[in-house]
Scaffold this motif. Sequence first.
Motif, PDB file in Angstrom:
ATOM      1  N   ASP A  78       3.090  12.046   8.126  1.00 54.68           N
ATOM      2  CA  ASP A  78       2.547  13.225   7.288  1.00 54.68           C
ATOM      3  C   ASP A  78       1.137  13.724   8.145  1.00 54.68           C
ATOM      4  O   ASP A  78       0.828  14.746   8.129  1.00 54.68           O
ATOM      5  CB  ASP A  78       1.897  12.770   6.013  1.00 54.68           C
ATOM      6  CG  ASP A  78       3.170  12.591   4.959  1.00 54.68           C
ATOM      7  OD1 ASP A  78       4.374  12.976   5.402  1.00 54.68           O
ATOM      8  OD2 ASP A  78       2.921  11.955   3.922  1.00 54.68           O
ATOM      9  N   LEU A  79       0.279  12.758   8.792  1.00 62.69           N
ATOM     10  CA  LEU A  79      -0.781  12.961   9.425  1.00 62.69           C
ATOM     11  C   LEU A  79      -0.406  13.910  10.595  1.00 62.69           C
ATOM     12  O   LEU A  79      -1.082  14.841  10.910  1.00 62.69           O
ATOM     13  CB  LEU A  79      -1.469  11.962   9.662  1.00 62.69           C
ATOM     14  CG  LEU A  79      -2.321  11.272   8.496  1.00 62.69           C
ATOM     15  CD1 LEU A  79      -2.990   9.840   8.938  1.00 62.69           C
ATOM     16  CD2 LEU A  79      -3.568  12.229   7.803  1.00 62.69           C
ATOM     17  N   GLY A  80       0.550  13.458  11.243  1.00 64.13           N
ATOM     18  CA  GLY A  80       0.821  14.248  12.378  1.00 64.13           C
ATOM     19  C   GLY A  80       1.376  15.832  11.980  1.00 64.13           C
ATOM     20  O   GLY A  80       0.911  16.460  12.768  1.00 64.13           O
ATOM     21  N   ILE A 103       7.663   1.391   5.735  1.00 66.12           N
ATOM     22  CA  ILE A 103       7.951   2.718   5.367  1.00 66.12           C
ATOM     23  C   ILE A 103       6.671   3.695   4.768  1.00 66.12           C
ATOM     24  O   ILE A 103       6.839   4.800   5.364  1.00 66.12           O
ATOM     25  CB  ILE A 103       8.983   2.571   4.022  1.00 66.12           C
ATOM     26  CG1 ILE A 103      10.375   1.905   4.459  1.00 66.12           C
ATOM     27  CG2 ILE A 103       9.381   3.813   3.650  1.00 66.12           C
ATOM     28  CD1 ILE A 103      11.501   1.486   3.667  1.00 66.12           C
ATOM     29  N   ASP A 104       5.715   3.157   4.118  1.00 63.73           N
ATOM     30  CA  ASP A 104       4.847   3.826   3.661  1.00 63.73           C
ATOM     31  C   ASP A 104       3.762   4.447   4.934  1.00 63.73           C
ATOM     32  O   ASP A 104       3.156   5.304   4.997  1.00 63.73           O
ATOM     33  CB  ASP A 104       4.018   3.281   2.707  1.00 63.73           C
ATOM     34  CG  ASP A 104       4.615   3.243   1.534  1.00 63.73           C
ATOM     35  OD1 ASP A 104       5.755   3.858   1.223  1.00 63.73           O
ATOM     36  OD2 ASP A 104       4.273   2.468   0.270  1.00 63.73           O
ATOM     37  N   ALA A 105       3.600   3.239   5.795  1.00 69.46           N
ATOM     38  CA  ALA A 105       2.761   3.341   6.871  1.00 69.46           C
ATOM     39  C   ALA A 105       3.298   4.447   7.851  1.00 69.46           C
ATOM     40  O   ALA A 105       2.689   5.302   8.177  1.00 69.46           O
ATOM     41  CB  ALA A 105       2.522   2.013   7.758  1.00 69.46           C
ATOM     42  N   HIS A 147       0.806  -1.334  -0.068  1.00 73.31           N
ATOM     43  CA  HIS A 147       0.130  -0.055  -0.141  1.00 73.31           C
ATOM     44  C   HIS A 147       0.820   1.265   0.000  1.00 73.31           C
ATOM     45  O   HIS A 147       1.838   1.212   0.468  1.00 73.31           O
ATOM     46  CB  HIS A 147      -0.928   0.002   1.222  1.00 73.31           C
ATOM     47  CG  HIS A 147      -1.775  -1.205   1.251  1.00 73.31           C
ATOM     48  ND1 HIS A 147      -2.836  -1.330   0.343  1.00 73.31           N
ATOM     49  CD2 HIS A 147      -2.147  -2.321   2.002  1.00 73.31           C
ATOM     50  CE1 HIS A 147      -3.435  -2.566   0.715  1.00 73.31           C
ATOM     51  NE2 HIS A 147      -3.067  -3.040   1.844  1.00 73.31           N
ATOM     52  N   THR A 148       0.409   2.383  -0.419  1.00 75.94           N
ATOM     53  CA  THR A 148       1.237   3.648  -0.501  1.00 75.94           C
ATOM     54  C   THR A 148       0.931   4.433   0.417  1.00 75.94           C
ATOM     55  O   THR A 148       0.089   4.162   1.461  1.00 75.94           O
ATOM     56  CB  THR A 148       0.545   4.158  -1.915  1.00 75.94           C
ATOM     57  OG1 THR A 148      -0.782   4.765  -1.549  1.00 75.94           O
ATOM     58  CG2 THR A 148       0.719   3.347  -3.307  1.00 75.94           C
ATOM     59  N   VAL A 149       1.743   5.495   0.694  1.00 78.23           N
ATOM     60  CA  VAL A 149       1.454   6.362   1.523  1.00 78.23           C
ATOM     61  C   VAL A 149       0.075   7.111   1.533  1.00 78.23           C
ATOM     62  O   VAL A 149      -0.663   7.237   2.713  1.00 78.23           O
ATOM     63  CB  VAL A 149       2.471   7.633   1.639  1.00 78.23           C
ATOM     64  CG1 VAL A 149       2.311   8.726   2.625  1.00 78.23           C
ATOM     65  CG2 VAL A 149       3.943   7.144   1.812  1.00 78.23           C
ATOM     66  N   ARG A 150      -0.328   7.286   0.407  1.00 79.64           N
ATOM     67  CA  ARG A 150      -1.601   7.844   0.135  1.00 79.64           C
ATOM     68  C   ARG A 150      -2.728   7.003   0.808  1.00 79.64           C
ATOM     69  O   ARG A 150      -3.722   7.405   1.657  1.00 79.64           O
ATOM     70  CB  ARG A 150      -1.795   8.280  -1.431  1.00 79.64           C
ATOM     71  CG  ARG A 150      -3.098   8.961  -1.690  1.00 79.64           C
ATOM     72  CD  ARG A 150      -3.303   9.243  -2.954  1.00 79.64           C
ATOM     73  NE  ARG A 150      -4.675   9.873  -3.120  1.00 79.64           N
ATOM     74  CZ  ARG A 150      -5.287  10.129  -4.210  1.00 79.64           C
ATOM     75  NH1 ARG A 150      -4.255  10.129  -5.398  1.00 79.64           N
ATOM     76  NH2 ARG A 150      -6.180  10.739  -4.456  1.00 79.64           N
ATOM     77  N   THR A 182      -2.559   6.688   4.436  1.00 76.24           N
ATOM     78  CA  THR A 182      -3.120   8.078   5.096  1.00 76.24           C
ATOM     79  C   THR A 182      -4.822   8.031   5.018  1.00 76.24           C
ATOM     80  O   THR A 182      -5.463   8.616   6.015  1.00 76.24           O
ATOM     81  CB  THR A 182      -2.875   9.450   4.105  1.00 76.24           C
ATOM     82  OG1 THR A 182      -1.298   9.450   3.798  1.00 76.24           O
ATOM     83  CG2 THR A 182      -3.443  10.721   4.623  1.00 76.24           C
ATOM     84  N   GLY A 183      -5.610   7.180   4.073  1.00 74.73           N
ATOM     85  CA  GLY A 183      -6.965   7.250   4.177  1.00 74.73           C
ATOM     86  C   GLY A 183      -7.364   6.062   5.003  1.00 74.73           C
ATOM     87  O   GLY A 183      -8.816   5.782   5.038  1.00 74.73           O
ATOM     88  N   HIS A 184      -6.434   5.130   5.469  1.00 75.28           N
ATOM     89  CA  HIS A 184      -7.016   3.817   6.152  1.00 75.28           C
ATOM     90  C   HIS A 184      -6.208   4.011   7.543  1.00 75.28           C
ATOM     91  O   HIS A 184      -5.512   3.328   7.743  1.00 75.28           O
ATOM     92  CB  HIS A 184      -6.877   2.729   5.107  1.00 75.28           C
ATOM     93  CG  HIS A 184      -7.438   2.617   4.275  1.00 75.28           C
ATOM     94  ND1 HIS A 184      -6.824   3.413   3.007  1.00 75.28           N
ATOM     95  CD2 HIS A 184      -8.600   2.150   3.742  1.00 75.28           C
ATOM     96  CE1 HIS A 184      -7.812   2.955   1.999  1.00 75.28           C
ATOM     97  NE2 HIS A 184      -8.695   2.391   2.366  1.00 75.28           N
TER      98      HIS A 184
END
Length: 88
Positions: free
Chosen positions: A72-74, A64-66, A31-34, A37-39
């Motif tokens: 990013d969310l922080g 790495i992505d998680a 899964h990607t960073v994006r 970010t949504g899950h």
Amino acid sequence: MRTRRLATFAGAVAATLVIAGCSSASGTPVHTVRWYTGHDEARVAMVQRCDAQPMKLANTPDCIDAHDAAEDLGVQLAGATTQSAPQG
């Protein structure tokens, strides 16, 4: 005719490499960073899993992505809190 076969073969090889690049060694999709970010639940679970086994998982694409998504969310939440704080 030979050029057409070569092009078909090259296309098949490229498609295989693209598909293989989207999966981890266990065969599960990466899964990607994006996506992380949504899950929220999946991101938290993956970060916990990665932190529990850092020697084994820290350098995997999902970890790495998680972690990147969590960071990013922080940053976004900290920025939103700072911007919406009352001034004066």
